[in-house]
Design an enzyme around this catalytic site. Sequence first.
Site, PDB file in Angstrom:
ATOM      1  N   LYS A 162       0.825  -1.209   0.000  1.00  0.00           N
ATOM      2  CA  LYS A 162       0.000   0.000   0.000  1.00  0.00           C
ATOM      3  C   LYS A 162       0.862   1.263   0.000  1.00  0.00           C
ATOM      4  O   LYS A 162       0.416   2.322   0.415  1.00  0.00           O
ATOM      5  CB  LYS A 162      -0.927   0.006   1.219  1.00  0.00           C
ATOM      6  CG  LYS A 162      -1.860  -1.194   1.304  1.00  0.00           C
ATOM      7  CD  LYS A 162      -2.751  -1.090   2.536  1.00  0.00           C
ATOM      8  CE  LYS A 162      -3.733  -2.242   2.628  1.00  0.00           C
ATOM      9  NZ  LYS A 162      -3.079  -3.549   2.785  1.00  0.00           N
ATOM     10  N   SER A 181       7.418   2.336 -11.803  1.00  0.00           N
ATOM     11  CA  SER A 181       5.991   2.382 -12.090  1.00  0.00           C
ATOM     12  C   SER A 181       5.748   2.629 -13.581  1.00  0.00           C
ATOM     13  O   SER A 181       6.099   1.795 -14.399  1.00  0.00           O
ATOM     14  CB  SER A 181       5.313   3.435 -11.207  1.00  0.00           C
ATOM     15  OG  SER A 181       3.974   3.075 -10.943  1.00  0.00           O
TER      16      SER A 181
END
Length: 615
Positions: A201, A406
């Site tokens: 998370k 990412s």
Amino acid sequence: MSKPSLLRRIFSRFWAGLTWFRLALSNILFLVFLVLIYVLYFSGGQQPLPEKAALLLNLGGTVVEEKSRTNPLQALLGEPAPTEREIVLRDVLDAIHHAAKDPMITALVMELDYLVSSGISKNMEIAEAITAFKASGKPVVAVGDYFTQDQYLLASQADEIILSPMGAVPLEGFASYRNHFREALEKALISMHVFHAGKQKSMAEPFLRDDMSAEEKAITARWLADLWGRYTALVEERRQLSPGAVDAYVDNYHVLLAAAAGDSARLALEQGLVDRLLARPDANDYLIQLVGAEDEGGFYEAVFFEGYIARTRPSSFTQVSGDRVAVVTAEGNIMSGDQPPGAIGGDSLSRLLRQTSEQEGVKAIVLRVNTGGGSVLASERIRHALARVRAQGIPVVVSMGSLAASGGYYIAAEADQIWATPATLTGSIGVFMAFPTFEQLLDRAGIYTDGVGTTSLAGSLRFDRPLNPQVAASLASTVNFTYEGFLDIVVAGRELEREQVVKAAEGRVWSASDARRLGLVDELGSLRDAIAAAATLGGLGERYQVEYVQEPLSPREMLLQQLASRVGAAASPWPGLSAGLQGLVRPLASVARSLAEMNDPAHLYMRCLSCSALP
């Protein structure tokens, strides 16, 4: 025939004078423009270089892969503060490599007092170039009043380090700290809705927690330890210190400094971090002897690296022809549409890749990636453009800079080969969506929202209404679908088993060595290594040309760029503020900039938020 009236004669003379003044002003401005053109393109360019000189790396500013768009006002105002300047890494590397073979250059001197930031990855590439320079037999000296951690890593590559008697080497190690906003959002009555995929998370933690979770601390500590280990190993090797000497210096600094009676410069000398303690006039005398030449002002003879490489490198107007490797830079956050240098536009970068692949003689493309990600749609557009380039039979090699995480990794996964510097951070394979609603805040103020819609979803995405559960379920499904697609891209691009990719994903950030072990990258090496690999894939052999491709500039942009290069200007959001004040407001500006850069039409992002504290 009667004479004109007095009022008419006065008005006629006034109008004639105004016309004369307008024409005179136009001519003056035109002459100023011609003088400006002459100064920018012709003046000072043909002055002879000295017979003997040091190459001076006066790195004042921030080292970047590609300069941001020039601020015209700042360019006209003149020399900016170091906090506003940008230095292109390639200029530094090319200057060092060229100087090694130049008989005029007798030494390399680094003055790093105004180096704001470079990062361990870029520093290691510069260190590699300095090592090659040393092979020429020419000395390398670093001079400084006070070496920050970034500055000292470069200084430690020198044969000799000279420190001011009142200076210091305050090393502290690497850290990653972020602000967490859960309680602040709660107190502000803001409902933050966050959707993410994967077990980790880290992308959502700043909005959902008041601290860093134990899992995220473990992951972050791992890549921090890897980077710090590379830092200390490189310093200890170059300074011939025993393993662990840097950690011992940092951990016991207060004790060692007390033993040195508070003399930080003497402590650095005793610990072997520097070689000499000399005031600037004495250091100058020493460098005059070392370089073997003195200028008219009584200083050691030196040529600034930016002016030196501008003279030795082919003109920007010279077209590279023949078979070659083309290098395209992708630096900054990934955003939709056309974006200027310093950001990555989904449309502009895709167009540049297509145009480059269509040029005659381009046999391979190297995409230099330095980004923590951004827009999902823009990332997909760039990835698709790379796939089309490869479909034309042109190999693509990705060279990762300091950061390729990412969305940055999403586009890299399409390449034939991926090279990372030893200090690259990569991975962070994950997707998130976050947006606030303000219904609680408006209720507190006595403002209520009510009305009707034609369906149960009509008006559901208003910021002044609670999030509709149906919409929340739909958004969660979209995020999961995008994440699964991300995994598929990596599985296909890297030719890995899905189980392998799943273990490496879930938003985790990896060091370069871990990423290589997991199969996320192929090799560790510099941009030069990646270019050599691309040349091999393109069938170019050992002798080949390299073209650094940029988006074509308009005549106006070319003029501004040339002006900026003369004064060293870079884009600054507050050209009127001092460096100190800019440092105070920079964190707030960073947050505002991050919000402005979130322009994905679907509000979907592949972005590494935890990488913002990259050393």
